[in-house]
Design a protein around this motif. Structure first.
Motif, PDB file in Angstrom:
ATOM      1  N   TYR A 249       0.838  -1.199   0.000  1.00  0.00           N
ATOM      2  CA  TYR A 249       0.000   0.000   0.000  1.00  0.00           C
ATOM      3  C   TYR A 249       0.875   1.251   0.000  1.00  0.00           C
ATOM      4  CZ  TYR A 249      -3.875   3.126   1.027  1.00  0.00           C
ATOM      5  OH  TYR A 249      -4.819   4.117   0.936  1.00  0.00           O
ATOM      6  N   ALA A 250       1.880   1.287   0.874  1.00  0.00           N
ATOM      7  CA  ALA A 250       2.748   2.454   0.977  1.00  0.00           C
ATOM      8  C   ALA A 250       3.523   2.698  -0.313  1.00  0.00           C
ATOM      9  CB  ALA A 250       3.711   2.286   2.149  1.00  0.00           C
ATOM     10  N   ALA A 251       3.858   1.625  -1.036  1.00  0.00           N
ATOM     11  CA  ALA A 251       4.622   1.778  -2.272  1.00  0.00           C
ATOM     12  C   ALA A 251       3.759   2.220  -3.449  1.00  0.00           C
ATOM     13  CB  ALA A 251       5.325   0.463  -2.621  1.00  0.00           C
ATOM     14  N   LEU A 252       2.498   1.777  -3.475  1.00  0.00           N
ATOM     15  CA  LEU A 252       1.674   1.965  -4.661  1.00  0.00           C
ATOM     16  C   LEU A 252       0.689   3.130  -4.563  1.00  0.00           C
ATOM     17  CD1 LEU A 252       0.846  -1.799  -5.323  1.00  0.00           C
ATOM     18  CD2 LEU A 252       2.527  -0.400  -6.528  1.00  0.00           C
ATOM     19  N   ALA A 253       0.341   3.544  -3.364  1.00  0.00           N
ATOM     20  CA  ALA A 253      -0.708   4.558  -3.209  1.00  0.00           C
ATOM     21  C   ALA A 253      -0.283   5.905  -3.771  1.00  0.00           C
ATOM     22  CB  ALA A 253      -1.069   4.701  -1.729  1.00  0.00           C
ATOM     23  N   CYS A 254      -1.041   6.391  -4.740  1.00  0.00           N
ATOM     24  CA  CYS A 254      -0.852   7.738  -5.308  1.00  0.00           C
ATOM     25  C   CYS A 254       0.596   8.007  -5.685  1.00  0.00           C
ATOM     26  CB  CYS A 254      -1.340   8.809  -4.333  1.00  0.00           C
ATOM     27  SG  CYS A 254      -3.099   8.690  -3.996  1.00  0.00           S
ATOM     28  N   HIS A 255       1.236   7.041  -6.297  1.00  0.00           N
ATOM     29  CA  HIS A 255       2.628   7.180  -6.717  1.00  0.00           C
ATOM     30  C   HIS A 255       2.710   6.885  -8.210  1.00  0.00           C
ATOM     31  CE1 HIS A 255       6.921   6.977  -6.926  1.00  0.00           C
ATOM     32  NE2 HIS A 255       6.922   5.687  -7.210  1.00  0.00           N
ATOM     33  N   ASP A 256       3.219   7.842  -8.972  1.00  0.00           N
ATOM     34  CA  ASP A 256       3.259   7.701 -10.425  1.00  0.00           C
ATOM     35  C   ASP A 256       4.589   7.172 -10.947  1.00  0.00           C
ATOM     36  OD1 ASP A 256       0.657   8.627 -10.723  1.00  0.00           O
ATOM     37  OD2 ASP A 256       1.296  10.722 -10.793  1.00  0.00           O
ATOM     38  N   GLY A 257       5.570   7.005 -10.045  1.00  0.00           N
ATOM     39  CA  GLY A 257       6.872   6.519 -10.474  1.00  0.00           C
ATOM     40  C   GLY A 257       6.906   5.014 -10.582  1.00  0.00           C
ATOM     41  N   VAL A 258       8.099   4.454 -10.408  1.00  0.00           N
ATOM     42  CA  VAL A 258       8.320   3.021 -10.529  1.00  0.00           C
ATOM     43  C   VAL A 258       8.211   2.374  -9.155  1.00  0.00           C
ATOM     44  CG1 VAL A 258      10.055   1.258 -11.068  1.00  0.00           C
ATOM     45  CG2 VAL A 258       9.753   3.214 -12.590  1.00  0.00           C
ATOM     46  N   ALA A 259       7.525   1.229  -9.085  1.00  0.00           N
ATOM     47  CA  ALA A 259       7.459   0.430  -7.861  1.00  0.00           C
ATOM     48  C   ALA A 259       8.275  -0.832  -8.066  1.00  0.00           C
ATOM     49  CB  ALA A 259       6.013   0.075  -7.528  1.00  0.00           C
ATOM     50  N   VAL A 260       9.178  -1.117  -7.131  1.00  0.00           N
ATOM     51  CA  VAL A 260       9.958  -2.354  -7.195  1.00  0.00           C
ATOM     52  C   VAL A 260       9.539  -3.225  -6.018  1.00  0.00           C
ATOM     53  CG1 VAL A 260      11.878  -1.310  -8.442  1.00  0.00           C
ATOM     54  CG2 VAL A 260      11.936  -1.350  -5.969  1.00  0.00           C
ATOM     55  N   LEU A 261       9.099  -4.437  -6.320  1.00  0.00           N
ATOM     56  CA  LEU A 261       8.454  -5.300  -5.340  1.00  0.00           C
ATOM     57  C   LEU A 261       9.170  -6.646  -5.285  1.00  0.00           C
ATOM     58  CD1 LEU A 261       4.760  -4.652  -6.509  1.00  0.00           C
ATOM     59  CD2 LEU A 261       6.149  -3.266  -4.931  1.00  0.00           C
ATOM     60  N   ASP A 262       9.622  -7.014  -4.102  1.00  0.00           N
ATOM     61  CA  ASP A 262      10.352  -8.266  -3.919  1.00  0.00           C
ATOM     62  C   ASP A 262       9.382  -9.368  -3.497  1.00  0.00           C
ATOM     63  OD1 ASP A 262      12.503 -10.012  -3.720  1.00  0.00           O
ATOM     64  OD2 ASP A 262      12.989  -9.408  -1.661  1.00  0.00           O
ATOM     65  N   GLU A 263       9.195 -10.360  -4.353  1.00  0.00           N
ATOM     66  CA  GLU A 263       8.283 -11.479  -4.090  1.00  0.00           C
ATOM     67  C   GLU A 263       6.953 -10.987  -3.514  1.00  0.00           C
ATOM     68  OE1 GLU A 263       8.823 -14.549  -4.881  1.00  0.00           O
ATOM     69  OE2 GLU A 263      10.991 -14.862  -5.018  1.00  0.00           O
ATOM     70  N   PRO A 264       6.250 -10.112  -4.229  1.00  0.00           N
ATOM     71  CA  PRO A 264       5.062  -9.476  -3.651  1.00  0.00           C
ATOM     72  C   PRO A 264       3.903 -10.414  -3.364  1.00  0.00           C
ATOM     73  CG  PRO A 264       5.205  -8.997  -5.996  1.00  0.00           C
ATOM     74  CD  PRO A 264       6.499  -9.667  -5.612  1.00  0.00           C
ATOM     75  N   PHE A 265       3.866 -11.589  -4.018  1.00  0.00           N
ATOM     76  CA  PHE A 265       2.738 -12.499  -3.827  1.00  0.00           C
ATOM     77  C   PHE A 265       2.961 -13.500  -2.694  1.00  0.00           C
ATOM     78  CE2 PHE A 265       2.527 -11.028  -8.202  1.00  0.00           C
ATOM     79  CZ  PHE A 265       1.218 -10.581  -8.257  1.00  0.00           C
ATOM     80  N   ASN A 266       4.188 -13.568  -2.184  1.00  0.00           N
ATOM     81  CA  ASN A 266       4.439 -14.459  -1.054  1.00  0.00           C
ATOM     82  C   ASN A 266       3.610 -14.021   0.155  1.00  0.00           C
ATOM     83  OD1 ASN A 266       6.243 -15.904  -2.555  1.00  0.00           O
ATOM     84  ND2 ASN A 266       8.002 -15.533  -1.240  1.00  0.00           N
ATOM     85  N   HIS A 267       3.100 -14.965   0.871  1.00  0.00           N
ATOM     86  CA  HIS A 267       2.353 -14.745   2.121  1.00  0.00           C
ATOM     87  C   HIS A 267       0.941 -14.203   1.901  1.00  0.00           C
ATOM     88  CE1 HIS A 267       6.377 -15.239   3.669  1.00  0.00           C
ATOM     89  NE2 HIS A 267       6.759 -14.114   3.124  1.00  0.00           N
ATOM     90  N   LEU A 268       0.510 -14.006   0.640  1.00  0.00           N
ATOM     91  CA  LEU A 268      -0.837 -13.492   0.387  1.00  0.00           C
ATOM     92  C   LEU A 268      -1.790 -14.637   0.076  1.00  0.00           C
ATOM     93  CD1 LEU A 268      -0.217 -10.355  -1.873  1.00  0.00           C
ATOM     94  CD2 LEU A 268      -0.208 -10.519   0.624  1.00  0.00           C
ATOM     95  N   ASP A 269      -3.035 -14.522   0.549  1.00  0.00           N
ATOM     96  CA  ASP A 269      -4.024 -15.525   0.180  1.00  0.00           C
ATOM     97  C   ASP A 269      -4.466 -15.289  -1.266  1.00  0.00           C
ATOM     98  OD1 ASP A 269      -6.059 -13.500   0.131  1.00  0.00           O
ATOM     99  OD2 ASP A 269      -6.356 -13.746   2.282  1.00  0.00           O
ATOM    100  N   LYS A 270      -5.263 -16.198  -1.788  1.00  0.00           N
ATOM    101  CA  LYS A 270      -5.618 -16.140  -3.210  1.00  0.00           C
ATOM    102  C   LYS A 270      -6.383 -14.870  -3.565  1.00  0.00           C
ATOM    103  CE  LYS A 270      -5.678 -21.127  -4.062  1.00  0.00           C
ATOM    104  NZ  LYS A 270      -6.499 -22.300  -4.493  1.00  0.00           N
ATOM    105  N   ALA A 271      -7.273 -14.438  -2.689  1.00  0.00           N
ATOM    106  CA  ALA A 271      -8.071 -13.245  -2.973  1.00  0.00           C
ATOM    107  C   ALA A 271      -7.190 -12.004  -3.026  1.00  0.00           C
ATOM    108  CB  ALA A 271      -9.164 -13.078  -1.924  1.00  0.00           C
ATOM    109  N   ARG A 272      -6.286 -11.864  -2.047  1.00  0.00           N
ATOM    110  CA  ARG A 272      -5.383 -10.710  -2.023  1.00  0.00           C
ATOM    111  C   ARG A 272      -4.419 -10.762  -3.208  1.00  0.00           C
ATOM    112  NH1 ARG A 272      -7.127  -6.665   1.438  1.00  0.00           N
ATOM    113  NH2 ARG A 272      -7.207  -7.359   3.597  1.00  0.00           N
ATOM    114  N   ALA A 273      -3.921 -11.954  -3.526  1.00  0.00           N
ATOM    115  CA  ALA A 273      -2.996 -12.091  -4.652  1.00  0.00           C
ATOM    116  C   ALA A 273      -3.677 -11.692  -5.957  1.00  0.00           C
ATOM    117  CB  ALA A 273      -2.483 -13.526  -4.736  1.00  0.00           C
ATOM    118  N   ALA A 274      -4.930 -12.084  -6.140  1.00  0.00           N
ATOM    119  CA  ALA A 274      -5.662 -11.711  -7.354  1.00  0.00           C
ATOM    120  C   ALA A 274      -5.870 -10.206  -7.422  1.00  0.00           C
ATOM    121  CB  ALA A 274      -7.011 -12.430  -7.390  1.00  0.00           C
ATOM    122  N   GLN A 275      -6.173  -9.591  -6.277  1.00  0.00           N
ATOM    123  CA  GLN A 275      -6.340  -8.140  -6.230  1.00  0.00           C
ATOM    124  C   GLN A 275      -5.046  -7.429  -6.601  1.00  0.00           C
ATOM    125  OE1 GLN A 275      -7.321  -6.619  -2.347  1.00  0.00           O
ATOM    126  NE2 GLN A 275      -7.936  -4.606  -3.102  1.00  0.00           N
TER     127      GLN A 275
END
Length: 255
Positions: A133-159
């Motif tokens: 949330y902190a990386a993506l909210a209202c930010h127009d630049g580049v987001a770099v995400l390390d293994e962003p889907f780890n630890h997320l359930d299926k619903a959150r991962a799909a979102q």
């Protein structure tokens, strides 16, 4: 978004985390695909401007982020796996602060169900969500995400997957070829080296296979557990199977 790496090398003590890595990645979403220890997180820190290479160079949209750190701090937002948040502040307070500082009118991720939870009480998946949330909210630049889907359930991962595709300007690491399908461009790393890079349509072509055995005459791409990933003509693989040099074959990727 454009990333250009030229002979990129990074030593961490005696360990060569990146070894003469070169590639050009173009597209709204770029995936760095590899197993643990392949160098993908080290590469991500250089893209974010947090580390300087030992040798070589990397350009993010025409600029070297590790040399222009003030620019990188504004332009690049990074989230690394398993963020540590040993604070008594609540999730809702962090969300409100981010929204106020950036002028957000609507949330990019719905965190209402954990808004009252203190940061130090968050599970790994919940901490991951707050970092995203902190990386993506209202930010127009580049987001770099390390293994962003780890630890997320299926619903959150799909979102999150939908958000990444819609937003673009995202670089993320993964060890999962299914997750890499979100990307426009894929860079495959193995033991610090770039062993393949190209657009998604080429990666998920019919010439990539997981094989067990000795696939002589096929181009090695990387490892997938007990299997090797190779680029190979199907006719060549059929002959290797007939000769007994390869004893298991599976198409690689999403079909």
């Amino acid at each position: 978004m454009e990333i250009i790496a030229r002979s990129l090398t990074k030593r961490l003590g005696r360990v060569v985390a990146l070894d003469d890595a070169s590639f050009e990645a173009h597209g709204g979403v770029v995936a760095l695909l590899g197993t643990n220890g392949s160098g993908k997180t080290t590469l991500l820190t250089i893209i974010a401007g947090l580390r300087k290479p030992t040798r070589g160079s990397l350009l993010l949209d025409g600029r070297e982020p590790y040399r222009e750190r003030e620019w990188a701090a504004r332009y690049v937002k990074a989230v690394f796996e398993k963020p540590r948040l040993p604070f008594a502040t609540t999730v809702g307070e962090v969300v409100r602060l981010v929204n106020e500082l950036r002028g957000c009118e609507s949330p990019v991720l719905d965190l209402a169900d954990i808004a009252d939870r203190q940061l130090w009480r968050l599970s790994s998946g919940q901490a991951q969500l707050l970092g995203l949330y902190a990386a993506l909210a209202c930010h127009d630049g580049v987001a770099v995400l390390d293994e962003p889907f780890n630890h997320l359930d299926k619903a959150r991962a799909a979102q999150l997957a939908g958000l990444i595709k819609e937003r673009g300007r995202v670089v993320f690491t993964t060890h999962n070829a299914v997750e890499a399908a979100l990307a426009d461009y894929i860079v495959v790393l193995d033991k610090g080296r770039v062993i393949w890079s190209g657009p998604r349509r080429e990666f998920y072509s019919g010439s990539l296979f997981k094989v067990a055995g000795e696939a002589q005459g096929c181009k090695p791409i990387g490892d997938a557990g007990v299997y090797k990933v190779v680029e190979c003509d199907p006719g060549r693989l059929a002959q290797l199977l007939a000769d007994g040099r390869v004893y298991a074959v599976e198409r690689y990727g999403v079909y």
